[in-house]
Enzyme design. Structure first.
Site, mmCIF file in Angstrom:
data_model
loop_
_atom_site.group_PDB
_atom_site.id
_atom_site.type_symbol
_atom_site.label_atom_id
_atom_site.label_comp_id
_atom_site.label_asym_id
_atom_site.label_seq_id
_atom_site.Cartn_x
_atom_site.Cartn_y
_atom_site.Cartn_z
ATOM 1 N N GLU A 1 -6.675 -10.458 -1.270
ATOM 2 C CA GLU A 1 -7.443 -10.225 -0.035
ATOM 3 C C GLU A 1 -8.939 -10.097 -0.341
ATOM 4 O OE1 GLU A 1 -5.844 -7.028 2.341
ATOM 5 O OE2 GLU A 1 -3.779 -7.469 1.744
ATOM 6 N N GLU B 1 0.802 -1.234 0.000
ATOM 7 C CA GLU B 1 0.000 0.000 0.000
ATOM 8 C C GLU B 1 0.832 1.280 0.000
ATOM 9 O OE1 GLU B 1 -2.773 -0.553 3.190
ATOM 10 O OE2 GLU B 1 -3.634 -2.311 2.248
ATOM 11 N N HIS C 1 -10.902 -5.788 -2.150
ATOM 12 C CA HIS C 1 -11.930 -5.526 -1.138
ATOM 13 C C HIS C 1 -13.042 -4.751 -1.845
ATOM 14 C CE1 HIS C 1 -9.487 -6.933 2.179
ATOM 15 N NE2 HIS C 1 -8.505 -6.124 1.826
ATOM 16 N N ASN D 1 1.885 -5.073 -3.109
ATOM 17 C CA ASN D 1 0.462 -5.337 -2.881
ATOM 18 C C ASN D 1 -0.264 -4.016 -2.595
ATOM 19 O OD1 ASN D 1 -1.692 -7.327 -2.356
ATOM 20 N ND2 ASN D 1 -1.561 -6.685 -0.220
ATOM 21 N N ASP E 1 -12.727 -9.894 -0.515
ATOM 22 C CA ASP E 1 -14.027 -9.994 0.150
ATOM 23 C C ASP E 1 -14.981 -9.049 -0.571
ATOM 24 O OD1 ASP E 1 -13.353 -7.445 1.335
ATOM 25 O OD2 ASP E 1 -12.545 -8.471 3.079
#
Length: 352
Positions: A272, A167, A244, A208, A274
């Site tokens: 990651e 990030e 996300h 990432n 979701d």
């Protein structure tokens, strides 16, 4: 970009989940080379498509539950430590390392034949205050090198992929104003990757980030950075896109962005995943969520450079979404009672 509130970084775990206390230790575990194994469920389907894994995030606080552990054994081929390898968990005080929960995660994975995605070595969040307070570039360089060498070196031969740097960009594509960037500029990325390569030469090394799911400044900045890193000979192997997402919110744009990241020549991983649902959760929204899961899993399947997908947790009972976005719920493939949801079926079918 549709997010009014951004996804919090690295899965958004602002407060690590409770876990058993551990005793600080620096005794290394015995390295054993991780390799894919025959698994059932989602992982078997992903491997049948030529991919490396279908994984999940977990830690001792979650896989200590027997139902969660059983699902991981049956369905997933890779695990990502949700919090236990982050800087605040491994080196909260300078030079004093604690690997209790990280070791437990690695032991669980290796005992059960799972690959491990290490997460994460250099990140502005969940960062101890002593690191944030460093004001010397040379000192910070030494600190990064020592931290990466110690953490990555401890698990040498056991980690399949490392999220080395996490990030680095704001939404407008500028570099985040972290202590790392303030003191070292983007060279902090080179320093971290070179240290990781030296510590564990066989691990695949990733950068990432979140919100790479839509065309715009952030993904453009990432693609440009990757070009610069490659031109400087930085040992980078892959780019992780966190995914996300919110059910029904322009998820059809995701496949094109996966292809754009793959066009850099790096491997791509969905790291990651979701897909949260705005409350109240209805059958219609669960159906939409299922459609959205199919879209992004199929996008990975259809992109040769996409090596695998990881969902950020096993069940809705234990998700960072609950505390971070209280107006949302139900982001994962298994419900609060560990039953398969429509999203599970659609993700599975997307790999048929």
């Amino acid at each position: 970009m549709f997010f009014a509130t951004r996804c919090l970084p690295g899965g958004g775990e602002t407060t690590p989940p409770p876990s058993d206390p551990t005793t600080p230790t620096t005794t290394p575990t015995t390295p054993t080379t991780a390799s894919p194994v025959a698994t059932g469920g989602l992982d078997a389907k992903m491997k049948a498509k030529g991919k490396r894994y279908f994984g999940t995030a977990t830690d001792p606080g979650t896989f200590g539950n027997s139902q969660v552990a059983s699902i991981i054994r049956a369905e997933f081929g890779s695990v990502t430590p949700e919090n236990s390898m982050k800087w605040d968990a491994t080196e909260s005080s300078r030079g004093s390392f604690n690997f209790g929960n990280a070791d437990a995660l690695v032991n669980f994975a290796t005992t059960n034949g799972k690959l491990i995605r290490g997460h994460t070595l250099v990140w502005h969040s969940q960062l101890p205050g002593w690191v944030s307070n460093i004001n010397s570039a040379s000192e910070l360089t030494t600190v990064i090198q020592n931290h990466v060498a110690t953490v990555a070196g401890r698990f040498k031969g056991k980690i399949d992929h490392w999220d080395v740097v996490n990030e680095v960009f704001e939404e407008n594509g500028t570099f985040r104003n972290s202590v790392f960037y303030r003191l070292l500029g983007e060279q902090f990325i080179d320093i971290a990757f070179k240290a990781a390569k030296a510590a564990d030469p066989n691990a695949k090394l990733y950068i990432n980030d979140y919100n790479l799911d839509y065309a715009g400044s952030k993904i453009n900045a990432m693609i440009s950075l990757i070009g610069r890193l490659k031109s400087r000979g930085v040992p980078i192997d892959g780019v992780g896109t966190q995914a996300h997402l919110i059910a029904g919110n322009s998820i059809n744009s995701v496949p094109a962005q996966i292809r754009a990241l793959a066009a850099t020549g790096l491997d791509v991983a969905l790291t990651e995943i979701d897909i949260r649902i705005r409350k109240p959760v209805t059958s219609a929204l669960l159906t939409q969520q299922a459609t959205d899961y199919a879209t992004i899993i199929k996008a990975c399947v259809d992109t040769p450079k996409c090596v695998g997908a990881t969902v950020w947790g096993v069940s809705d009972r234990n998700s960072w979404v609950d505390s971070t976005f209280p107006e949302f719920d139900a982001p994962l493939l298994f419900d609060d009672n560990y039953a398969k949801k429509a999203a599970y079926t659609s993700a599975s079918n997307a790999m048929n």
